[in-house]
Structures are given as structure tokens and as C-alpha cells.
Design a protein around this motif. Sequence first.
Motif, PDB file in Angstrom:
ATOM      1  N   GLN A 360       0.832  -1.206   0.000  1.00 44.24           N
ATOM      2  CA  GLN A 360       0.000   0.000   0.000  1.00 44.24           C
ATOM      3  C   GLN A 360       0.872   1.263   0.000  1.00 44.24           C
ATOM      4  OE1 GLN A 360      -3.415   0.111  -0.273  1.00 44.24           O
ATOM      5  NE2 GLN A 360      -2.979   2.269  -0.628  1.00 44.24           N
ATOM      6  N   LYS A 361       1.993   1.197   0.724  1.00 39.37           N
ATOM      7  CA  LYS A 361       2.912   2.340   0.743  1.00 39.37           C
ATOM      8  C   LYS A 361       3.502   2.584  -0.644  1.00 39.37           C
ATOM      9  CE  LYS A 361       4.383   1.845   5.577  1.00 39.37           C
ATOM     10  NZ  LYS A 361       5.533   1.566   6.487  1.00 39.37           N
ATOM     11  N   GLU A 362       3.877   1.484  -1.317  1.00 42.23           N
ATOM     12  CA  GLU A 362       4.434   1.634  -2.657  1.00 42.23           C
ATOM     13  C   GLU A 362       3.388   2.178  -3.625  1.00 42.23           C
ATOM     14  OE1 GLU A 362       7.494   1.351  -3.503  1.00 42.23           O
ATOM     15  OE2 GLU A 362       8.219   0.592  -1.570  1.00 42.23           O
ATOM     16  N   GLU A 415      -3.958 -23.061   1.304  1.00 44.17           N
ATOM     17  CA  GLU A 415      -3.632 -24.467   1.501  1.00 44.17           C
ATOM     18  C   GLU A 415      -3.685 -24.856   2.973  1.00 44.17           C
ATOM     19  OE1 GLU A 415       0.188 -24.877  -0.181  1.00 44.17           O
ATOM     20  OE2 GLU A 415      -0.495 -24.835  -2.281  1.00 44.17           O
ATOM     21  N   ALA A 416      -3.342 -23.899   3.861  1.00 45.47           N
ATOM     22  CA  ALA A 416      -3.323 -24.184   5.294  1.00 45.47           C
ATOM     23  C   ALA A 416      -4.718 -24.151   5.908  1.00 45.47           C
ATOM     24  CB  ALA A 416      -2.419 -23.192   6.025  1.00 45.47           C
ATOM     25  N   GLY A 417      -5.717 -23.867   5.095  1.00 41.81           N
ATOM     26  CA  GLY A 417      -7.086 -23.862   5.611  1.00 41.81           C
ATOM     27  C   GLY A 417      -7.582 -22.490   5.977  1.00 41.81           C
ATOM     28  N   GLY A 418      -6.798 -21.443   5.702  1.00 41.28           N
ATOM     29  CA  GLY A 418      -7.244 -20.079   5.981  1.00 41.28           C
ATOM     30  C   GLY A 418      -7.688 -19.415   4.700  1.00 41.28           C
ATOM     31  N   ARG A 419      -7.891 -18.122   4.761  1.00 42.04           N
ATOM     32  CA  ARG A 419      -8.286 -17.378   3.567  1.00 42.04           C
ATOM     33  C   ARG A 419      -7.711 -15.979   3.656  1.00 42.04           C
ATOM     34  NH1 ARG A 419     -14.770 -16.443   4.629  1.00 42.04           N
ATOM     35  NH2 ARG A 419     -14.595 -15.507   6.711  1.00 42.04           N
ATOM     36  N   GLY A 420      -7.336 -15.490   2.496  1.00 40.57           N
ATOM     37  CA  GLY A 420      -6.764 -14.157   2.462  1.00 40.57           C
ATOM     38  C   GLY A 420      -7.823 -13.092   2.596  1.00 40.57           C
ATOM     39  N   ASP A 421      -7.372 -11.866   2.493  1.00 42.66           N
ATOM     40  CA  ASP A 421      -8.283 -10.717   2.601  1.00 42.66           C
ATOM     41  C   ASP A 421      -8.553 -10.181   1.204  1.00 42.66           C
ATOM     42  OD1 ASP A 421      -9.697  -8.490   3.171  1.00 42.66           O
ATOM     43  OD2 ASP A 421      -8.303  -7.682   4.665  1.00 42.66           O
ATOM     44  N   PRO A 422      -9.710 -10.549   0.617  1.00 41.45           N
ATOM     45  CA  PRO A 422      -9.965 -10.097  -0.760  1.00 41.45           C
ATOM     46  C   PRO A 422     -10.042  -8.588  -0.876  1.00 41.45           C
ATOM     47  CG  PRO A 422     -11.950 -11.056   0.221  1.00 41.45           C
ATOM     48  CD  PRO A 422     -10.837 -11.332   1.166  1.00 41.45           C
ATOM     49  N   LEU A 423     -10.533  -7.922   0.171  1.00 42.97           N
ATOM     50  CA  LEU A 423     -10.626  -6.466   0.124  1.00 42.97           C
ATOM     51  C   LEU A 423      -9.243  -5.860   0.036  1.00 42.97           C
ATOM     52  CD1 LEU A 423     -12.296  -3.899   0.262  1.00 42.97           C
ATOM     53  CD2 LEU A 423     -12.175  -4.047   2.782  1.00 42.97           C
ATOM     54  N   LEU A 424      -8.322  -6.417   0.877  1.00 48.05           N
ATOM     55  CA  LEU A 424      -6.948  -5.932   0.844  1.00 48.05           C
ATOM     56  C   LEU A 424      -6.318  -6.198  -0.508  1.00 48.05           C
ATOM     57  CD1 LEU A 424      -4.479  -4.743   2.275  1.00 48.05           C
ATOM     58  CD2 LEU A 424      -3.931  -7.049   3.079  1.00 48.05           C
ATOM     59  N   ARG A 425      -6.641  -7.386  -1.074  1.00 45.05           N
ATOM     60  CA  ARG A 425      -6.090  -7.733  -2.386  1.00 45.05           C
ATOM     61  C   ARG A 425      -6.566  -6.759  -3.448  1.00 45.05           C
ATOM     62  NH1 ARG A 425      -3.634 -11.967  -4.696  1.00 45.05           N
ATOM     63  NH2 ARG A 425      -4.085 -12.436  -6.891  1.00 45.05           N
ATOM     64  N   ARG A 426      -7.840  -6.373  -3.400  1.00 50.04           N
ATOM     65  CA  ARG A 426      -8.355  -5.417  -4.375  1.00 50.04           C
ATOM     66  C   ARG A 426      -7.710  -4.061  -4.183  1.00 50.04           C
ATOM     67  NH1 ARG A 426     -13.324  -7.807  -3.083  1.00 50.04           N
ATOM     68  NH2 ARG A 426     -13.863  -6.016  -1.787  1.00 50.04           N
ATOM     69  N   ASP A 427      -7.502  -3.651  -2.904  1.00 51.57           N
ATOM     70  CA  ASP A 427      -6.927  -2.332  -2.640  1.00 51.57           C
ATOM     71  C   ASP A 427      -5.489  -2.247  -3.103  1.00 51.57           C
ATOM     72  OD1 ASP A 427      -9.272  -1.550  -1.588  1.00 51.57           O
ATOM     73  OD2 ASP A 427      -8.708  -1.881   0.517  1.00 51.57           O
ATOM     74  N   THR A 428      -4.723  -3.337  -2.821  1.00 51.69           N
ATOM     75  CA  THR A 428      -3.300  -3.282  -3.151  1.00 51.69           C
ATOM     76  C   THR A 428      -3.048  -3.469  -4.631  1.00 51.69           C
ATOM     77  OG1 THR A 428      -3.133  -5.636  -2.643  1.00 51.69           O
ATOM     78  CG2 THR A 428      -2.585  -4.098  -0.884  1.00 51.69           C
ATOM     79  N   SER A 429      -4.039  -4.017  -5.372  1.00 51.36           N
ATOM     80  CA  SER A 429      -3.848  -4.216  -6.809  1.00 51.36           C
ATOM     81  C   SER A 429      -4.559  -3.163  -7.630  1.00 51.36           C
ATOM     82  CB  SER A 429      -4.364  -5.604  -7.206  1.00 51.36           C
ATOM     83  OG  SER A 429      -5.747  -5.707  -6.919  1.00 51.36           O
ATOM     84  N   ARG A 430      -5.113  -2.167  -6.998  1.00 50.70           N
ATOM     85  CA  ARG A 430      -5.867  -1.163  -7.740  1.00 50.70           C
ATOM     86  C   ARG A 430      -4.954  -0.367  -8.670  1.00 50.70           C
ATOM     87  NH1 ARG A 430      -6.766   3.580  -3.188  1.00 50.70           N
ATOM     88  NH2 ARG A 430      -4.569   3.717  -2.554  1.00 50.70           N
ATOM     89  N   ASP A 431      -3.658  -0.395  -8.380  1.00 50.61           N
ATOM     90  CA  ASP A 431      -2.736   0.367  -9.211  1.00 50.61           C
ATOM     91  C   ASP A 431      -2.699  -0.174 -10.635  1.00 50.61           C
ATOM     92  OD1 ASP A 431      -0.466   2.396  -9.337  1.00 50.61           O
ATOM     93  OD2 ASP A 431       0.553   0.565  -9.996  1.00 50.61           O
ATOM     94  N   ASP A 432      -3.062  -1.498 -10.799  1.00 48.83           N
ATOM     95  CA  ASP A 432      -3.032  -2.088 -12.139  1.00 48.83           C
ATOM     96  C   ASP A 432      -4.023  -1.397 -13.063  1.00 48.83           C
ATOM     97  OD1 ASP A 432      -1.076  -3.829 -11.527  1.00 48.83           O
ATOM     98  OD2 ASP A 432      -2.443  -5.457 -10.948  1.00 48.83           O
ATOM     99  N   THR A 433      -5.140  -0.955 -12.527  1.00 50.84           N
ATOM    100  CA  THR A 433      -6.204  -0.401 -13.382  1.00 50.84           C
ATOM    101  C   THR A 433      -6.250   1.114 -13.342  1.00 50.84           C
ATOM    102  OG1 THR A 433      -7.757  -0.588 -11.544  1.00 50.84           O
ATOM    103  CG2 THR A 433      -7.612  -2.444 -13.054  1.00 50.84           C
ATOM    104  N   HIS A 434      -5.448   1.752 -12.453  1.00 46.36           N
ATOM    105  CA  HIS A 434      -5.544   3.215 -12.332  1.00 46.36           C
ATOM    106  C   HIS A 434      -4.254   3.928 -12.641  1.00 46.36           C
ATOM    107  CE1 HIS A 434      -9.620   3.183 -10.766  1.00 46.36           C
ATOM    108  NE2 HIS A 434      -9.258   2.192  -9.954  1.00 46.36           N
ATOM    109  N   ARG A 435      -3.177   3.212 -12.864  1.00 48.90           N
ATOM    110  CA  ARG A 435      -1.947   3.913 -13.185  1.00 48.90           C
ATOM    111  C   ARG A 435      -2.083   4.540 -14.562  1.00 48.90           C
ATOM    112  NH1 ARG A 435       2.550  -0.200 -13.057  1.00 48.90           N
ATOM    113  NH2 ARG A 435       3.808   1.601 -13.633  1.00 48.90           N
TER     114      ARG A 435
END
Length: 544
Positions: A360-362, A415-435
Motif C-alpha cells: 500500500q505504501k508503494e 492451503e493451510a485452511g485459511g483465507r486471504g483478505d480479498p478487500l486488501l487484495r483489491r486495494d493493493t492491486s488497484r494500481d493495475d487499473t488506475h496507473r
Amino acid sequence: MDWGTDLWDQYDVIDKHTQSGLELVEKYVKFVKERTEIEQNYAKQLRNLTKKYHPKRGSREELECRFSNHQAFLDILNEMNDYAGQRELIAENMMMNICIELTKYLQELKMERKTHLSEAKKAQQSLESTYKQLDSSKKRFEREWREAEKSAQYAEKTDQDINATKADVEKAKQQAHMRAHIADECKNDYAAQLQKYNKEQSQFYFSDMPLIFNKLQDMDERRVKKLAQGYVLFSDTEKQVTPIIGKCLEGITKAGANVNERNDSIALIEQHKSGFERPGDLDFEDYSQGINRASSDSSLGTLSTPKGPLELLGKNKSKPFWLFAKKSKPTVSEDFGHLPPEQRRKRLQQKLDDIGKELQKEVDQSEALGKMKDVYEKNPQMGDPASLAPQITQTAQNMERLRGEFNKYELWLTEAGGRGDPLLRRDTSRDDTHRSHSFNNNGSTHESCSPDGAQSDEGTPDPSQAIYAEFDDEFEEEELVPPIGQCTAMYNFPGASEGTIAMQEGEVLSVVEEDKGDGWTRVRRANGDEGYIPTSYVSISLGK
């Protein structure tokens, strides 16, 4: 009643009394100095004690501070450190307000006493000199009078002597007359000297010495008054910090009250829960019936697919899982596969959170560089857009690297039975569509494409907007660190030292930085002024 009237003849007594008073002041100053040394040594020992038991950064003791009983002990150490600071403040105030002030005043008293005694000595020497003159004139008068009597008797005897000539009689009479005249002059001189001495003696005993004695009395009374103030300061100095010391002791009491044994037990469970299932019963293998040993999934000797802790903890497959067996140090792996399932999920989730923050900082840095480049392009005198190319390239590489790590750890977490944070994933990858801007090899710019292949199109800024205002707005937000809580001043603080800030009792300030263990907290006023204040002088409420 005063010394000049009632102690007019007690010069030696007054001399010894005033000297004894000055010696008492010196003795009291020495006493207070030794007291300050005791306070300083006590504070130093307390600080060394708290430092000795304070957990080192990154140590096991620091990690255990998540338990309330460990945190309470850490709070006690911090309060004792503040308490030591108050003992140092007592020593400092006593030295400044008592020792230094009384020592300076004592020197003034010594000079004043010396002056008064010197005046008394001069007056006494003057009176003694006059008395010597009186005694000399008296003895001369006595001597001359006797000579005059002898001369008169000789003249009378010569006058009655029938054998004496007229010349002898006349000569004897002239001699007797001269001696009588000299005796009269000595008598007058003696009378004048006596009158002068009596006058000076009256001046000495009724005016000069009483005035000097009264000055010495006034000096001694001022000394006693100043010394009494020093006695009071000895108590008041400690009373001034008593409320703060009470706060430290209340903090220790509060630390004990905050201990929650149930929460500590739950924290231990959360920290070390493995997530394994308890081992099941082992099946009986009847070798007498020729049972195929390899068909048993739970054989002691050939466990082909070990379950639970036997597999994840790397135990010997030929041995059962012993609860209290000594564990060998596991090999640390990047995917935390050496940890039990529950702890592995927690570590993976924590790693994802850390990577997400860095990413997010980057992203924010990339957006800021893009806007700065726009400003440079619209206003070239502010800077060269090409100079930002290395930073933009490096930022893009950092984002790609962090996204790769993020995806990798997210896969391991799944794989360990947990789940990531999709909201965080969308926020941190937003640069792909807005740069919207990047640099080519020659420093010129071109529009980047979105994942679907379409060229992204950001709105063109309004030319009427002020370029300088836009540039400033982008970076002013990062100048001030957001506050983490508030504090209320319990006491006045002058803030005279460099880096500190003054405050008044009852004033509310924003907390910018917590106490790092040195007894100071960084705060900010509403007008933007920042500085450090003593932590023990305020009541702090941090935002959750």
C-alpha cells in the motif's frame, strides 16, 4: 528589648553567638547536600534496577508482555523509573533552592558581620587612644604639681634663711612661680582631656556600640528567618512532587488490578494452539494370524501415512507421539510449514498483513510520483519530469515484487485452511487499473493499459486550477503524523529545555508519539506546535 541596651557590656557573648549562628547555617547546608546525594544515589539505583529487569528489545520477555501479568510487571518498572525521576527532581530542587541560596546568603552574612565587628573594633581603639592621652596628661599634671610644690617650699625656705642673699630669694621665687604656671597648664590640659574622654566614652557606650550591637541583632534575626525558610523548603520540596509520586504508586496499583488470569490463559491458547487432533488408538496386529503388516495404517514400525503431529512435527515414524518428549529445534521454512496448523495460519496471515501494508505504501508512492510528474509537465520551471523516471521505475519493480510475494503467501494460507483478505487484495492491486503514466527508455511518457487491454483514460485536470496549490496539497498530508490519542495535563510544565513544550494544568493535547521508556511523550497542540513533555505530568488516553 534589644542587644544595644540590654547587652551593652556583652561584646564577647554577641561575637560568639553570631559566629555560632553562621556555623549552624553551614552545618544545615552540608546536611541538605548529603541528603541530595542520598536521593541521587537512590534514584540512580532505582533506574539501574528497572533497567536490569526491563526486557530487552526482541527478547523472550518482551514477547511475553502480551500476557497481562507480564505487562503489569513492565508497567511497574516504568512507574518505578518515573518515581526515580521524581527523587532526582527532589535532589535538584533542594540543591538549587536550599544549598545554593543559603550558601550565597551565608557569604553575605559573613561580610556583614565582619564589617560590624570592624566598626566596633575601630570605636574601641579610638576610645582607648583617648584614654591613653587622658592618662598621660593626668600623670604630667601630677608630676608638674609636685615639682611646683617643691619649688614653692624651696622659695619659702630660702626667704626665711638669713644667710640667703636677696638674689637667691628672688631666683627661688621666680622658679616657684614658673613651676606653678606649668602645673596650672597641665591641670587645664588634664581637664580638657578628661572632658574629651568622658564625651567619647558616653558616645561609645550610649551610641556607637548599641548601634553596632543592634545591627548585629538585625543580621542575626534575618539569618534565623532565612534558615527557618530553608527548614520549610526541606519539607515543601518533597511535598511538591508528592502528588506525582502518588500517581506513580497509583499506577503500580492499577497495574496489579489490570492483571486478568483468564485473559492470560486465553492468550496462551491463542499463541500456542496447534490445531492437531489428538492421536487415536493403535490397532492390534495379530502376527499369529498372518495379518499383512503393511495394510495397517497405524503400525508402530511402518506408518506409511502418519497423521497429525507425527507428520507435521517431523517425529520418528516408528515411534508414537509423546506429549512430553523433548522436541528438536525445527527447520524454519518460508511457508512456516514447520509450525502446527493453527500457528501456521496465524503467521501466514500476519505475513500477508505486513506485505499488504508495504504494498500500500508503494502504491501511494507511485500515485504521488505520478501527480508530481503531472505538475512538472504543466509547470517545467518546478522540475524536470525525466528526473522522476528512476523513482517511478523502482517503485513499479517494488510493487511487482510485493504482489508476487502477496500471491505466494495467500496461496499458502489457502492451503493451510485459511483465507486471504480479498478487500486488501483489491486495494493493493488497484494500481493495475488506475496507473496512468510511466516512462519509456528516452524519458517520454505513454499511457499504460488496463488488464483487459483497453487503454485507461484519466480525466484531464482543469487548467484553471492552481498548479502550486495542487502540488502542495499532495504533500502537506504527509507532513504531520496523525495523533494516536489525547492527554490532559495534571500539572504545569515550563518547557524551558530545547525540544520540550510548555503546558498548563488542565490543557488537552494530542499524543503524537508514546513514551519509549525514557519518561517523555511527544505531543501536539491544536495550532501545530509539537514537543516533548514528562509522561508523569499528564493523563494519557490512547485511541484503540
